[in-house]
Design an enzyme around this catalytic site. Structure first.
Site, PDB file in Angstrom:
ATOM      1  N   ILE A 204       0.868  -1.191   0.000  1.00 42.30           N
ATOM      2  CA  ILE A 204       0.000   0.000   0.000  1.00 42.30           C
ATOM      3  C   ILE A 204       0.896   1.229   0.000  1.00 42.30           C
ATOM      4  O   ILE A 204       1.750   1.362   0.875  1.00 42.30           O
ATOM      5  CB  ILE A 204      -0.930   0.032   1.251  1.00 42.30           C
ATOM      6  CG1 ILE A 204      -1.882  -1.166   1.240  1.00 42.30           C
ATOM      7  CG2 ILE A 204      -1.751   1.310   1.304  1.00 42.30           C
ATOM      8  CD1 ILE A 204      -1.519  -2.255   2.157  1.00 42.30           C
ATOM      9  N   HIS A 205       0.733   2.091  -0.982  1.00 43.63           N
ATOM     10  CA  HIS A 205       1.612   3.271  -1.048  1.00 43.63           C
ATOM     11  C   HIS A 205       0.962   4.512  -1.622  1.00 43.63           C
ATOM     12  O   HIS A 205       1.558   5.570  -1.658  1.00 43.63           O
ATOM     13  CB  HIS A 205       2.846   2.952  -1.903  1.00 43.63           C
ATOM     14  CG  HIS A 205       2.542   2.915  -3.374  1.00 43.63           C
ATOM     15  ND1 HIS A 205       1.953   1.839  -3.986  1.00 43.63           N
ATOM     16  CD2 HIS A 205       2.722   3.843  -4.354  1.00 43.63           C
ATOM     17  CE1 HIS A 205       1.811   2.088  -5.278  1.00 43.63           C
ATOM     18  NE2 HIS A 205       2.250   3.297  -5.533  1.00 43.63           N
TER      19      HIS A 205
END
Ligand code: UD1
Ligand code: UDP
Length: 360
Positions: A204-205
């Protein structure tokens, strides 16, 4: 024909690698222009060395900054290089600030622009990537659409049909070229003490998820719940942007194993052997679909609707309960879909199209 390959971030290096390999194989006159948007060893250099790519001829070292600052610095630097090098065409891939800067610098100098992965739309204009995609597509002379669906989107936006080529996505080429090599050269599972099919993977970024602390906390809560309910290890190779925000939040996720971002062969191995992937990454939604691994996307929309259609992927948003529900749903399905992103020859097609066009 002289090609300038403009890239700057992890996914661009990976997705441009099949095109670079094809240029090398055919002895095409080309050079790599790296903006330096990504610069940490494990977000940049590791991919050049592991994928055995030639060094960039020019590196602008722009680094991080606000959108305007970063894009502006790239624009100035790219223009200088293009004026000196005088390529016939530049190639950009995807939807980052590097892509927009490359396309803008070239189109204003009258240099042809080729957009690899054209025609993707999330229809969410709050995403920086959506703005970058739209502007780049509408500045391009060659639009390399990965699927028929993306071609149709471009046609519906009024882009001339002659400019659009359905080539498949170069991520398929990258996966096919590297999966076997990854099995023989890397043993991430052993290093991390994991058994194939017995763990979950998360990446997740995205700005809209990690910079928004309410959303990021909900995601962490969702990951913790999934890990607990399924009683499986959950590995999260954490992007520097997400790490920065986790530190600001002062949160230490319980039961979620945070590790440094991985090299490509290592990540491919971890991804292809995982039971399920939770992500907000574009490339990871595609790769899981190609690898036959179920994916739960922690976003409210996707510019990869093909993955939803073949049912390799489902949107869960960021509500923790919904994340758990969607994980269970995906684990109850068969993983027998067909990859919609092409046959792994996109890179060859793109170089062939450019070489065969007398304008370039
Ligand atoms: C960028 C892209 C995003 C893509 C992602 C791929 C834009 C607008 N966003 O997001 O679409 O999905 O790359 O990974 O272009 N940082 C480091 N080392 C690095 C790079 C970044 O520490 O090598 C940290 C810095 O704190 C920086 C932050 O990550 O401020 C964000 O980097 P940036 O390049 O602005 O955006 P990404 O989140 O990487
Ligand atoms: N990736 C990698 N190491 C990691 C995480 C991802 O090599 O630790 C690769 C992944 O295989 C995919 C690409 O990075 O090909 C996706 O990049 P990212 O998620 O940063 O960007 P996006 O695709 O969302 O733009």
């Amino acid at each position: 024909m002289k090609i300038s390959i403009v890239l700057g971030t992890r996914p661009e290096i990976i997705k441009m690698s099949p095109i670079i390999r094809e240029c090398e194989r055919l002895n095409v006159d080309y050079f790599i222009l790296h903006t330096g948007q990504h610069y940490s060893y494990n977000m940049d250099r590791v991919f050049f060395s592991q994928l055995e790519l030639p060094n960039a001829k020019h590196n602008l070292d722009v680094g991080s900054g606000s959108h305007g600052e970063q894009t502006g610095r790239m624009l100035v630097g790219i223009e200088k290089v293009l004026r000196n090098e005088e390529p016939d065409v530049i190639l950009v891939e995807g939807d980052t600030n590097t892509v927009l800067a490359g396309a803008l610098a070239a189109v204003k100098l009258g240099i042809l622009v080729g957009h690899v992965e054209a025609g993707l739309r999330s229809y969410d204009r709050t995403m920086p990537e959506e703005i970058n995609r739209i502007l780049t597509d509408h500045s391009s002379d060659y639009l390399f659409a990965p699927t028929e669906k993306s071609r149709q989107i471009l046609v519906n936006e009024g882009i001339a049909k002659e400019k659009i080529f359905v080539t498949g996505n170069t991520i398929v080429d990258a996966v096919f070229q590297n999966l076997e090599i990854s099995k023989s050269r890397r043993n991430v599972l052993r290093d991390l003490g994991l058994d194939s099919g017995e763990y979950l993977l998360a990446t997740i970024h995205r700005q809209e998820n990690v910079d928004n602390h309410k959303r990021f906390c909900n995601i962490i809560d969702g990951l913790e719940r999934v890990q607990k309910e399924l009683d499986l290890e959950l590995i999260y190779p954490i992007h520097p942007r997400a790490m920065k925000h986790l530190k600001i939040l002062g949160v230490e996720p319980s039961g979620v194993r945070l590790i440094e971002p991985l090299d490509y062969l290592g990540f491919l191995q971890l991804e292809s052997n995982s039971k399920l992937v939770l992500t907000d990454s574009g490339g990871v939604q595609e790769e899981t679909c190609i690898l036959g691994v179920p994916c739960v996307t922690l976003r409210d929309n996707t510019e990869r609707p093909e993955t939803l259609e073949v049912k390799s992927n489902v949107l869960a948003g960021t509500n923790p309960h919904r994340i758990v529900k969607k994980v269970k749903l995906m684990l109850s399905h068969n993983n027998d879909w067909t990859n919609p992103f092409g046959d792994g020859k996109a890179g060859c097609r793109i170089v062939e199209i450019l070489s065969g066009d007398r304008r370039s």
